[in-house]
Design a protein around this motif. Structure first.
Motif, PDB file in Angstrom:
ATOM      1  N   VAL A  98       0.839  -1.192   0.000  1.00  0.00           N
ATOM      2  CA  VAL A  98       0.000   0.000   0.000  1.00  0.00           C
ATOM      3  C   VAL A  98       0.875   1.244   0.000  1.00  0.00           C
ATOM      4  CG1 VAL A  98      -1.728   1.298   1.293  1.00  0.00           C
ATOM      5  CG2 VAL A  98      -1.929  -1.180   1.121  1.00  0.00           C
ATOM      6  N   LYS A  99       1.933   1.252   0.833  1.00  0.00           N
ATOM      7  CA  LYS A  99       2.841   2.400   0.877  1.00  0.00           C
ATOM      8  C   LYS A  99       3.533   2.591  -0.466  1.00  0.00           C
ATOM      9  CE  LYS A  99       3.887   2.463   5.794  1.00  0.00           C
ATOM     10  NZ  LYS A  99       4.914   2.265   6.828  1.00  0.00           N
ATOM     11  N   GLN A 100       3.942   1.483  -1.067  1.00  0.00           N
ATOM     12  CA  GLN A 100       4.612   1.572  -2.368  1.00  0.00           C
ATOM     13  C   GLN A 100       3.660   2.163  -3.410  1.00  0.00           C
ATOM     14  OE1 GLN A 100       5.881  -2.206  -3.821  1.00  0.00           O
ATOM     15  NE2 GLN A 100       6.946  -1.355  -5.594  1.00  0.00           N
ATOM     16  N   TYR A 101       2.424   1.739  -3.397  1.00  0.00           N
ATOM     17  CA  TYR A 101       1.425   2.259  -4.336  1.00  0.00           C
ATOM     18  C   TYR A 101       1.222   3.759  -4.122  1.00  0.00           C
ATOM     19  CZ  TYR A 101      -3.037   2.924  -6.693  1.00  0.00           C
ATOM     20  OH  TYR A 101      -4.043   3.387  -7.501  1.00  0.00           O
ATOM     21  N   VAL A 102       1.104   4.187  -2.860  1.00  0.00           N
ATOM     22  CA  VAL A 102       0.908   5.606  -2.548  1.00  0.00           C
ATOM     23  C   VAL A 102       2.123   6.405  -2.970  1.00  0.00           C
ATOM     24  CG1 VAL A 102       0.624   7.252  -0.653  1.00  0.00           C
ATOM     25  CG2 VAL A 102      -0.735   5.164  -0.696  1.00  0.00           C
ATOM     26  N   ASP A 103       3.327   5.890  -2.704  1.00  0.00           N
ATOM     27  CA  ASP A 103       4.551   6.594  -3.096  1.00  0.00           C
ATOM     28  C   ASP A 103       4.643   6.728  -4.610  1.00  0.00           C
ATOM     29  OD1 ASP A 103       5.277   6.936  -0.481  1.00  0.00           O
ATOM     30  OD2 ASP A 103       6.565   5.154  -0.399  1.00  0.00           O
ATOM     31  N   SER A 104       4.276   5.671  -5.325  1.00  0.00           N
ATOM     32  CA  SER A 104       4.337   5.751  -6.789  1.00  0.00           C
ATOM     33  C   SER A 104       3.345   6.793  -7.312  1.00  0.00           C
ATOM     34  CB  SER A 104       4.061   4.380  -7.418  1.00  0.00           C
ATOM     35  OG  SER A 104       2.723   4.008  -7.201  1.00  0.00           O
ATOM     36  N   MET A 105       2.198   6.918  -6.674  1.00  0.00           N
ATOM     37  CA  MET A 105       1.225   7.923  -7.087  1.00  0.00           C
ATOM     38  C   MET A 105       1.782   9.329  -6.822  1.00  0.00           C
ATOM     39  SD  MET A 105      -1.114   6.238  -8.463  1.00  0.00           S
ATOM     40  CE  MET A 105      -2.378   7.426  -8.699  1.00  0.00           C
ATOM     41  N   LYS A 106       2.467   9.502  -5.694  1.00  0.00           N
ATOM     42  CA  LYS A 106       3.070  10.810  -5.393  1.00  0.00           C
ATOM     43  C   LYS A 106       4.145  11.154  -6.423  1.00  0.00           C
ATOM     44  CE  LYS A 106       2.266  10.943  -0.430  1.00  0.00           C
ATOM     45  NZ  LYS A 106       2.887  10.883   0.907  1.00  0.00           N
ATOM     46  N   GLU A 107       4.970  10.166  -6.775  1.00  0.00           N
ATOM     47  CA  GLU A 107       6.016  10.393  -7.771  1.00  0.00           C
ATOM     48  C   GLU A 107       5.408  10.744  -9.121  1.00  0.00           C
ATOM     49  OE1 GLU A 107       8.523   6.965  -7.883  1.00  0.00           O
ATOM     50  OE2 GLU A 107       9.215   7.253  -5.820  1.00  0.00           O
ATOM     51  N   ASP A 108       4.385  10.027  -9.504  1.00  0.00           N
ATOM     52  CA  ASP A 108       3.714  10.323 -10.773  1.00  0.00           C
ATOM     53  C   ASP A 108       3.158  11.745 -10.768  1.00  0.00           C
ATOM     54  OD1 ASP A 108       4.294   7.832 -11.696  1.00  0.00           O
ATOM     55  OD2 ASP A 108       2.301   6.984 -11.303  1.00  0.00           O
ATOM     56  N   LYS A 109       2.616  12.156  -9.636  1.00  0.00           N
ATOM     57  CA  LYS A 109       2.055  13.497  -9.534  1.00  0.00           C
ATOM     58  C   LYS A 109       3.149  14.557  -9.667  1.00  0.00           C
ATOM     59  CE  LYS A 109      -0.722  16.337  -6.456  1.00  0.00           C
ATOM     60  NZ  LYS A 109      -1.366  16.429  -5.151  1.00  0.00           N
ATOM     61  N   GLU A 110       4.299  14.294  -9.056  1.00  0.00           N
ATOM     62  CA  GLU A 110       5.405  15.244  -9.120  1.00  0.00           C
ATOM     63  C   GLU A 110       6.051  15.266 -10.500  1.00  0.00           C
ATOM     64  OE1 GLU A 110       7.963  14.009  -5.961  1.00  0.00           O
ATOM     65  OE2 GLU A 110       6.616  14.743  -4.403  1.00  0.00           O
ATOM     66  N   ASN A 111       6.062  14.152 -11.198  1.00  0.00           N
ATOM     67  CA  ASN A 111       6.754  14.039 -12.474  1.00  0.00           C
ATOM     68  C   ASN A 111       5.877  14.348 -13.681  1.00  0.00           C
ATOM     69  OD1 ASN A 111       9.098  13.273 -11.129  1.00  0.00           O
ATOM     70  ND2 ASN A 111       8.588  11.098 -11.260  1.00  0.00           N
ATOM     71  N   VAL A 112       4.715  14.842 -13.450  1.00  0.00           N
ATOM     72  CA  VAL A 112       3.824  15.148 -14.562  1.00  0.00           C
ATOM     73  C   VAL A 112       4.380  16.374 -15.287  1.00  0.00           C
ATOM     74  CG1 VAL A 112       1.534  15.957 -15.171  1.00  0.00           C
ATOM     75  CG2 VAL A 112       1.792  14.166 -13.476  1.00  0.00           C
ATOM     76  N   ASN A 113       4.508  16.256 -16.609  1.00  0.00           N
ATOM     77  CA  ASN A 113       4.988  17.377 -17.421  1.00  0.00           C
ATOM     78  C   ASN A 113       3.794  18.176 -17.911  1.00  0.00           C
ATOM     79  OD1 ASN A 113       7.661  16.604 -17.186  1.00  0.00           O
ATOM     80  ND2 ASN A 113       7.514  15.201 -18.932  1.00  0.00           N
ATOM     81  N   ILE A 114       3.772  19.430 -17.502  1.00  0.00           N
ATOM     82  CA  ILE A 114       2.691  20.317 -17.911  1.00  0.00           C
ATOM     83  C   ILE A 114       3.276  21.348 -18.851  1.00  0.00           C
ATOM     84  CG2 ILE A 114       1.015  22.022 -17.156  1.00  0.00           C
ATOM     85  CD1 ILE A 114       0.900  20.525 -14.497  1.00  0.00           C
ATOM     86  N   ASN A 115       2.716  21.451 -20.015  1.00  0.00           N
ATOM     87  CA  ASN A 115       3.143  22.438 -20.985  1.00  0.00           C
ATOM     88  C   ASN A 115       2.435  23.750 -20.642  1.00  0.00           C
ATOM     89  OD1 ASN A 115       4.079  23.840 -23.114  1.00  0.00           O
ATOM     90  ND2 ASN A 115       3.181  22.528 -24.699  1.00  0.00           N
ATOM     91  N   GLU A 116       3.180  24.656 -20.026  1.00  0.00           N
ATOM     92  CA  GLU A 116       2.577  25.890 -19.544  1.00  0.00           C
ATOM     93  C   GLU A 116       2.182  26.817 -20.681  1.00  0.00           C
ATOM     94  OE1 GLU A 116       5.033  27.711 -16.620  1.00  0.00           O
ATOM     95  OE2 GLU A 116       5.083  25.924 -15.363  1.00  0.00           O
ATOM     96  N   SER A 117       2.807  26.667 -21.815  1.00  0.00           N
ATOM     97  CA  SER A 117       2.466  27.548 -22.930  1.00  0.00           C
ATOM     98  C   SER A 117       1.033  27.311 -23.410  1.00  0.00           C
ATOM     99  CB  SER A 117       3.454  27.350 -24.079  1.00  0.00           C
ATOM    100  OG  SER A 117       3.358  26.034 -24.573  1.00  0.00           O
ATOM    101  N   GLU A 118       0.527  26.106 -23.261  1.00  0.00           N
ATOM    102  CA  GLU A 118      -0.857  25.824 -23.649  1.00  0.00           C
ATOM    103  C   GLU A 118      -1.840  26.545 -22.740  1.00  0.00           C
ATOM    104  OE1 GLU A 118      -1.648  21.679 -23.748  1.00  0.00           O
ATOM    105  OE2 GLU A 118      -0.079  21.261 -25.201  1.00  0.00           O
ATOM    106  N   TYR A 119      -1.466  26.684 -21.507  1.00  0.00           N
ATOM    107  CA  TYR A 119      -2.386  27.272 -20.545  1.00  0.00           C
ATOM    108  C   TYR A 119      -2.229  28.788 -20.431  1.00  0.00           C
ATOM    109  CZ  TYR A 119      -3.193  22.463 -19.312  1.00  0.00           C
ATOM    110  OH  TYR A 119      -3.519  21.142 -19.366  1.00  0.00           O
TER     111      TYR A 119
END
Length: 129
Positions: A98-119
């Motif tokens: 469960v901890k590993q799953y939660v940590d992976s979700m946190k990492e995915d959230k931090e590593n999301v690439n957002i193209n700011e020029s679109e917004y």
């Protein structure tokens, strides 16, 4: 004297007739009063029964609505809980998993690439005038 006796006899007959008329009129008025009182009582009793029936129906309808809302809410909660990974609903999952799953979700959230020029562009700038 004859006049007096005739007058007295007529007066007694009129008095007796008036008494009879008064008695019959009183009985008739009392009967009408009793009839209208009975009809009014029946109408009030029927209205009370109808109101009680309507109240019972409204109570039952509200209970059915509450039951439906409770069922829908329970279904939504169960659906939400079924998507969660925890030791309560998944006996195979250990605390480390469960901890590993939660940590992976946190990492995915931090590593999301957002193209700011679109917004940065405003929506209206994209349309021609």
């Amino acid at each position: 004297m004859e006049k007096y006796l005739i007058k007295r006899k007529i007066d007694t007959e009129i008095c007796e007739n008036n008494k009879k008329i008064a008695i019959y009129a009183g009985v008739g008025i009392a009967a009408l009063g009793a009839y209208f009182a009975y009809k009014t009582y029946k109408k009030i009793k029927n209205n009370q029964e109808e109101m009680q029936y309507i109240d019972n129906e409204n109570y039952e309808i509200n209970n059915l609505r509450d039951d439906l809302e409770d069922k829908e809410l329970k279904e939504k909660i169960d659906e939400f809980n079924s998507r969660r990974i925890s030791s309560e609903n998944c006996e195979d999952a250990e605390q480390n998993e469960v901890k590993q799953y939660v940590d992976s979700m946190k990492e995915d959230k931090e590593n999301v690439n957002i193209n700011e020029s679109e917004y940065n562009k405003e929506k209206y700038d994209e349309y021609d005038e």
